[in-house]
Design a protein around this motif. Structure first.
Motif: not given
Length: 233
Positions: A173, A175-176, A200-202
């Protein structure tokens, strides 16, 4: 101080590694003197000796009692998180669809922006790329004239690292935090952790199973947020 004048002359002559040794010795000599370290940070940042400037600014803030990494005058926070090689970073970011702050965060943790950095594992340059990975990136980019010494050249190192981060993003994904985990521990591990987090990136950082990888991701992501705070985009 003789170390300063010798460093300046060596730097002027293009003997950057020898000059760097003089400047680092100077920083160590004034370890407990905040005003001297403040002047050194400003001066060396302006000359492009970014790693010594970063460490000087951090030590000056520590001596001032500002141990929280987000505290301190904006000037000195920018000295700790500089934006060198801006044109190269923006060009590589545009070519490989990466935020410039992701590239800066990676260089900040890898080398403190010292282009001649070499690790015990023979990782080299601003982005600390190991020779086998560098050879593969060079093949992928069609760099037929590539040599390992090119890793000490910002124009090559920045573009090669941007390509590899982009390649990693295509495997996971984009995402950083996920990309940084994939860069450090491999796309396969990053994808497994992302699956554990349910996408979930968090939650992603919390389920990283390798302590070193978790530290790398949290640090680079923190750097990314500092760059966003200081430079506002």
């Amino acid at each position: 101080d003789g170390r300063y004048t010798r460093g300046l002359e060596l730097w002027r002559l293009g003997l950057e590694q020898e000059a760097h040794a003089e400047f680092e010795a100077l920083r160590q000599a004034y370890w407990g003197e905040g005003w001297a370290l403040a002047q050194l940070a400003v001066d060396l940042n302006g000359r492009g000796v970014y790693d010594v400037a970063i460490r000087s600014a951090r030590q000056m803030l520590d001596l001032a009692g500002l141990t929280d990494s987000t505290q301190g005058p904006r000037l000195f926070q920018r000295l700790r998180f500089p934006t060198p090689f801006l044109a190269l970073v923006e060009q590589a970011g545009a070519e490989f669809d990466l935020h410039p702050f992701a590239l800066y965060s990676k260089m900040r943790i890898e080398s403190f922006f010292w282009k001649f950095a070499v690790s015990s594992a023979d990782a080299r340059g601003l982005n600390q790329i190991i020779p086998p990975t560098a050879d593969q990136i060079a093949r992928d980019l069609g760099l037929t004239d590539f040599t390992l010494d090119d890793l000490f050249k910002p124009a090559r190192s920045i573009r090669m690292a941007a390509y590899y981060l982009h390649f990693t993003a295509t495997q996971v994904q984009p995402d950083t935090a996920v990309v940084m985990a994939g860069y450090y521990a491999g796309p396969g591990n990053a994808q497994r952790w992302l699956d554990l987090a349910g996408g979930d990136p968090d939650l992603f950082v919390e389920v990283i199973r390798l302590p070193d990888a978790k530290g790398y991701v949290t640090t680079t992501f923190g750097f990314f947020e500092m760059y966003r705070k200081l430079y506002g985009r």
